[in-house]
Motif scaffolding. Structure first.
Motif, PDB file in Angstrom:
ATOM      1  N   LEU A   8      30.366  47.108  53.397  1.00  0.00           N
ATOM      2  CA  LEU A   8      30.152  46.266  52.209  1.00  0.00           C
ATOM      3  C   LEU A   8      31.418  46.251  51.355  1.00  0.00           C
ATOM      4  O   LEU A   8      31.968  47.310  51.044  1.00  0.00           O
ATOM      5  CB  LEU A   8      28.948  46.783  51.421  1.00  0.00           C
ATOM      6  N   ILE A   9      31.849  45.067  50.999  1.00  0.00           N
ATOM      7  CA  ILE A   9      33.045  44.916  50.155  1.00  0.00           C
ATOM      8  C   ILE A   9      32.614  44.450  48.761  1.00  0.00           C
ATOM      9  O   ILE A   9      31.884  43.467  48.639  1.00  0.00           O
ATOM     10  CB  ILE A   9      34.029  43.891  50.774  1.00  0.00           C
ATOM     11  N   GLY A  10      33.069  45.188  47.753  1.00  0.00           N
ATOM     12  CA  GLY A  10      32.675  44.869  46.369  1.00  0.00           C
ATOM     13  C   GLY A  10      31.447  45.656  45.954  1.00  0.00           C
ATOM     14  O   GLY A  10      30.607  45.180  45.179  1.00  0.00           O
ATOM     15  N   GLY A  13      30.060  46.166  42.220  1.00  0.00           N
ATOM     16  CA  GLY A  13      29.810  45.013  41.359  1.00  0.00           C
ATOM     17  C   GLY A  13      28.338  44.759  41.053  1.00  0.00           C
ATOM     18  O   GLY A  13      27.440  45.496  41.474  1.00  0.00           O
ATOM     19  N   TYR A  14      28.099  43.675  40.347  1.00  0.00           N
ATOM     20  CA  TYR A  14      26.763  43.304  39.865  1.00  0.00           C
ATOM     21  C   TYR A  14      25.790  43.001  40.997  1.00  0.00           C
ATOM     22  O   TYR A  14      24.640  43.437  40.985  1.00  0.00           O
ATOM     23  CB  TYR A  14      26.911  42.088  38.933  1.00  0.00           C
ATOM     24  N   ILE A  15      26.229  42.229  41.996  1.00  0.00           N
ATOM     25  CA  ILE A  15      25.286  41.745  43.007  1.00  0.00           C
ATOM     26  C   ILE A  15      25.127  42.711  44.181  1.00  0.00           C
ATOM     27  O   ILE A  15      24.135  42.638  44.929  1.00  0.00           O
ATOM     28  CB  ILE A  15      25.692  40.327  43.511  1.00  0.00           C
ATOM     29  N   ALA A  16      26.074  43.655  44.329  1.00  0.00           N
ATOM     30  CA  ALA A  16      26.046  44.556  45.487  1.00  0.00           C
ATOM     31  C   ALA A  16      24.709  45.309  45.658  1.00  0.00           C
ATOM     32  O   ALA A  16      24.238  45.435  46.798  1.00  0.00           O
ATOM     33  CB  ALA A  16      27.218  45.545  45.408  1.00  0.00           C
ATOM     34  N   ALA A  33      31.932  51.430  52.665  1.00  0.00           N
ATOM     35  CA  ALA A  33      32.008  50.461  51.573  1.00  0.00           C
ATOM     36  C   ALA A  33      33.399  50.492  50.961  1.00  0.00           C
ATOM     37  O   ALA A  33      34.090  51.515  51.003  1.00  0.00           O
ATOM     38  CB  ALA A  33      30.952  50.784  50.521  1.00  0.00           C
ATOM     39  N   LEU A  34      33.766  49.364  50.385  1.00  0.00           N
ATOM     40  CA  LEU A  34      35.080  49.202  49.751  1.00  0.00           C
ATOM     41  C   LEU A  34      34.909  48.639  48.355  1.00  0.00           C
ATOM     42  O   LEU A  34      34.107  47.722  48.131  1.00  0.00           O
ATOM     43  CB  LEU A  34      35.921  48.215  50.584  1.00  0.00           C
ATOM     44  N   ASP A  35      35.651  49.196  47.427  1.00  0.00           N
ATOM     45  CA  ASP A  35      35.809  48.567  46.109  1.00  0.00           C
ATOM     46  C   ASP A  35      37.063  49.145  45.484  1.00  0.00           C
ATOM     47  O   ASP A  35      37.406  50.300  45.756  1.00  0.00           O
ATOM     48  CB  ASP A  35      34.589  48.816  45.200  1.00  0.00           C
ATOM     49  N   ASN A 128      26.294  32.709  55.154  1.00  0.00           N
ATOM     50  CA  ASN A 128      26.410  32.546  53.712  1.00  0.00           C
ATOM     51  C   ASN A 128      25.036  32.789  53.074  1.00  0.00           C
ATOM     52  O   ASN A 128      24.030  32.329  53.602  1.00  0.00           O
ATOM     53  CB  ASN A 128      26.877  31.099  53.425  1.00  0.00           C
ATOM     54  N   ILE A 129      25.051  33.547  51.962  1.00  0.00           N
ATOM     55  CA  ILE A 129      23.804  33.739  51.211  1.00  0.00           C
ATOM     56  C   ILE A 129      23.533  32.464  50.407  1.00  0.00           C
ATOM     57  O   ILE A 129      24.301  32.113  49.510  1.00  0.00           O
ATOM     58  CB  ILE A 129      23.912  34.952  50.244  1.00  0.00           C
ATOM     59  N   LEU A 130      22.466  31.762  50.770  1.00  0.00           N
ATOM     60  CA  LEU A 130      22.023  30.567  50.022  1.00  0.00           C
ATOM     61  C   LEU A 130      20.545  30.790  49.726  1.00  0.00           C
ATOM     62  O   LEU A 130      19.662  30.145  50.294  1.00  0.00           O
ATOM     63  CB  LEU A 130      22.220  29.308  50.881  1.00  0.00           C
ATOM     64  N   SER A 170      36.709  38.013  32.406  1.00  0.00           N
ATOM     65  CA  SER A 170      36.656  38.513  33.779  1.00  0.00           C
ATOM     66  C   SER A 170      37.155  37.448  34.754  1.00  0.00           C
ATOM     67  O   SER A 170      37.458  36.316  34.364  1.00  0.00           O
ATOM     68  CB  SER A 170      35.213  38.907  34.132  1.00  0.00           C
ATOM     69  N   TRP A 171      37.189  37.787  36.037  1.00  0.00           N
ATOM     70  CA  TRP A 171      37.599  36.819  37.067  1.00  0.00           C
ATOM     71  C   TRP A 171      36.707  35.594  37.049  1.00  0.00           C
ATOM     72  O   TRP A 171      37.125  34.509  37.446  1.00  0.00           O
ATOM     73  CB  TRP A 171      37.596  37.486  38.450  1.00  0.00           C
ATOM     74  N   LYS A 172      35.460  35.736  36.548  1.00  0.00           N
ATOM     75  CA  LYS A 172      34.521  34.609  36.549  1.00  0.00           C
ATOM     76  C   LYS A 172      34.973  33.497  35.604  1.00  0.00           C
ATOM     77  O   LYS A 172      34.616  32.337  35.789  1.00  0.00           O
ATOM     78  CB  LYS A 172      33.113  35.083  36.173  1.00  0.00           C
TER      79      LYS A 172
HETATM   80  P1  NAD Z   1      31.454  41.623  39.979  1.00  0.00           P
HETATM   81  O1  NAD Z   1      32.739  41.337  39.319  1.00  0.00           O
HETATM   82  O2  NAD Z   1      30.387  42.333  39.224  1.00  0.00           O
HETATM   83  O3  NAD Z   1      31.717  42.458  41.317  1.00  0.00           O
HETATM   84  C1  NAD Z   1      32.805  42.216  42.163  1.00  0.00           C
HETATM   85  C2  NAD Z   1      33.261  43.561  42.726  1.00  0.00           C
HETATM   86  O4  NAD Z   1      34.338  43.342  43.642  1.00  0.00           O
HETATM   87  C3  NAD Z   1      33.793  44.511  41.641  1.00  0.00           C
HETATM   88  O5  NAD Z   1      33.185  45.782  41.774  1.00  0.00           O
HETATM   89  C4  NAD Z   1      35.286  44.559  41.908  1.00  0.00           C
HETATM   90  O6  NAD Z   1      35.865  45.814  41.561  1.00  0.00           O
HETATM   91  C5  NAD Z   1      35.311  44.323  43.408  1.00  0.00           C
HETATM   92  N1  NAD Z   1      36.613  43.856  43.886  1.00  0.00           N
HETATM   93  C6  NAD Z   1      37.504  43.041  43.274  1.00  0.00           C
HETATM   94  N2  NAD Z   1      38.588  42.869  44.032  1.00  0.00           N
HETATM   95  C7  NAD Z   1      38.375  43.584  45.156  1.00  0.00           C
HETATM   96  C8  NAD Z   1      39.150  43.825  46.317  1.00  0.00           C
HETATM   97  N3  NAD Z   1      40.342  43.253  46.500  1.00  0.00           N
HETATM   98  N4  NAD Z   1      38.629  44.626  47.271  1.00  0.00           N
HETATM   99  C9  NAD Z   1      37.424  45.186  47.103  1.00  0.00           C
HETATM  100  N5  NAD Z   1      36.634  45.005  46.023  1.00  0.00           N
HETATM  101  C10 NAD Z   1      37.129  44.224  45.064  1.00  0.00           C
HETATM  102  O7  NAD Z   1      30.922  40.246  40.514  1.00  0.00           O
HETATM  103  P2  NAD Z   1      29.447  39.887  41.049  1.00  0.00           P
HETATM  104  O8  NAD Z   1      28.703  39.207  39.969  1.00  0.00           O
HETATM  105  O9  NAD Z   1      28.828  41.058  41.718  1.00  0.00           O
HETATM  106  O10 NAD Z   1      29.826  38.761  42.113  1.00  0.00           O
HETATM  107  C11 NAD Z   1      30.264  39.091  43.411  1.00  0.00           C
HETATM  108  C12 NAD Z   1      30.001  37.906  44.328  1.00  0.00           C
HETATM  109  O11 NAD Z   1      28.607  37.647  44.367  1.00  0.00           O
HETATM  110  C13 NAD Z   1      30.646  36.615  43.838  1.00  0.00           C
HETATM  111  O12 NAD Z   1      31.042  35.856  44.947  1.00  0.00           O
HETATM  112  C14 NAD Z   1      29.538  35.904  43.110  1.00  0.00           C
HETATM  113  O13 NAD Z   1      29.706  34.497  43.111  1.00  0.00           O
HETATM  114  C15 NAD Z   1      28.348  36.322  43.930  1.00  0.00           C
HETATM  115  N6  NAD Z   1      27.075  36.315  43.177  1.00  0.00           N
HETATM  116  C16 NAD Z   1      25.978  35.812  43.770  1.00  0.00           C
HETATM  117  C17 NAD Z   1      24.768  35.777  43.098  1.00  0.00           C
HETATM  118  C18 NAD Z   1      23.556  35.214  43.770  1.00  0.00           C
HETATM  119  O14 NAD Z   1      22.568  34.956  43.098  1.00  0.00           O
HETATM  120  N7  NAD Z   1      23.558  35.006  45.073  1.00  0.00           N
HETATM  121  C19 NAD Z   1      24.685  36.256  41.784  1.00  0.00           C
HETATM  122  C20 NAD Z   1      25.834  36.809  41.202  1.00  0.00           C
HETATM  123  C21 NAD Z   1      27.022  36.831  41.906  1.00  0.00           C
END
Ligand code: NAD
Length: 312
Positions: A8-10, A13-16, A33-35, A128-130, A170-172
């Motif tokens: 798992l990458i990220g 984060g919020y959605i992980a 996992a990677l972050d 892709n998650i849809l 944030s990046w968003k």
């Molecule tokens: P977030 O910013 O909370 O999490 C992103 C994570 O990625 C962070 O922990 C960050 O440290 C990490 N990260 C950044 N650069 C990295 C790198 N080079 N290598 C490894 N990790 C790295 O964002 P989020 O809200 O969790 O969103 C993550 C993805 O999920 C986005 O693509 C977002 O569009 C998607 N998302 C989907 C839903 C949904 O309902 N399906 C909801 C929210 C977000």
């Protein structure tokens, strides 16, 4: 028990957590996992044995070694910022894993074409998650529309989901990284609408700011007035007075489609769907990526013509 292995990458984060939960629920094992951020104590709750990497180079090395030993991870789940999906999908496929990637899969239509080539080169798949396509109310609406042929529907989409100041920092909030509001927030709905009402034939953008966007879409079977906002003040009354942070409304010929419930566990269902061989692939992702790319690159016309009723 599927016995599938995951990376798992990220993970911080919020959605992980929804992905970690889905992996657990579907009987998989999160091996690594990677972050770049180390607030990942959640791993102890679900997969205390998982390896954790702060550097992509070392994660890549781990994946490469597994592949060389004939034991590649089955899937890499990608929960990183949008602009990194393309690179992270490549890391997954080049190391012998399929990718399960969050929305938007990539930011531009030509990225999808390049990934198609990568699928062919590696023999691995990209999913892709849809998750809205799995929502019972959306599935029911699609079935209803499919039965009634030859009609043009009038659709209004309103989605206001208030976010604090952090969002723009944030990046968003960076259009180069997230694609902007229509891409990052809107893609769920643009995908859903084109899935139900057919492909986009014309698109007009009326307004496109950091925290609000609106426009008109002519789909095969619907005329759509859309409005997206991150601004609490755009939540209509009485919802705003009642303290709601989010307002979501889709009307079809003036009739409200009720889909406020049923959002829980759509990630787990998405994983079940992928594991049973029915995941959404590049061809499913492509239309909405083209739609948001066009919206991102359109000159806003101002509030004319078919603009959304809340903006008039
Ligand atoms: P977030 O910013 O909370 O999490 C992103 C994570 O990625 C962070 O922990 C960050 O440290 C990490 N990260 C950044 N650069 C990295 C790198 N080079 N290598 C490894 N990790 C790295 O964002 P989020 O809200 O969790 O969103 C993550 C993805 O999920 C986005 O693509 C977002 O569009 C998607 N998302 C989907 C839903 C949904 O309902 N399906 C909801 C929210 C977000």
């Amino acid at each position: 028990q599927t016995g599938k292995t995951f990376g798992l990458i990220g993970v911080a984060g919020y959605i992980a957590p929804r992905h970690i939960h889905a992996i657990k629920e579907t009987g998989g094992n999160l091996c690594a996992a990677l972050d770049k951020f180390d607030s990942v104590g959640i791993l102890d709750r679900y997969f205390p044995e998982a390896s954790f990497f702060l550097e992509p180079e070392r994660f890549d090395r781990y994946l490469y070694k597994r592949q060389r030993q004939g034991n590649p991870l089955d899937f890499i789940s990608i929960c990183s910022p949008n602009y990194l999906h393309d690179a992270h999908i490549r890391m997954a496929l080049r190391n012998g894993s399929d990718a399960i990637c969050e929305k938007p899969l990539v930011l531009n239509p030509w990225n999808v074409d390049a990934l198609e080539q990568l699928e062919q080169d590696t023999g691995q798949q990209i999913y892709n998650i849809l998750q809205l396509r799995l929502h019972p109310a959306i599935v029911a609406l699609k079935e209803k529309i499919e039965k009634e042929s030859g009609k043009m529907y009038e659709v209004d989409l309103t989605y206001v989901t208030s976010r604090g100041k952090w969002y723009q920092e944030s990046w968003k909030g960076d259009i180069a990284k997230s694609g902007g509001i229509a891409t990052n927030i809107g893609i769920h709905f643009f995908d859903m609408l084109q899935w139900i009402f057919g492909g986009a034939q014309q698109s007009t953008v009326h307004l496109h700011q950091a925290d609000r966007a609106a426009g008109f879409l002519q789909l095969k079977k619907a005329r759509v007035r859309w409005f997206l906002s991150l601004n609490f003040d755009d939540i209509p009354q009485p919802a705003r007075g009642n303290g709601f942070q989010t307002y979501r409304s889709v009307t079809v010929d003036g009739e409200e489609i009720e889909f406020s419930n049923g959002f829980t566990d759509l990630h787990t269902q998405s994983y079940q769907h992928i594991l049973s061989g029915h995941g959404f692939g590049l061809d499913d992702a492509r239309p909405s990526i083209s739609m948001v790319h066009e919206i991102r690159n359109s000159q806003p016309q101002g509030l004319t013509g078919d603009s959304h009723p809340l903006l008039k």
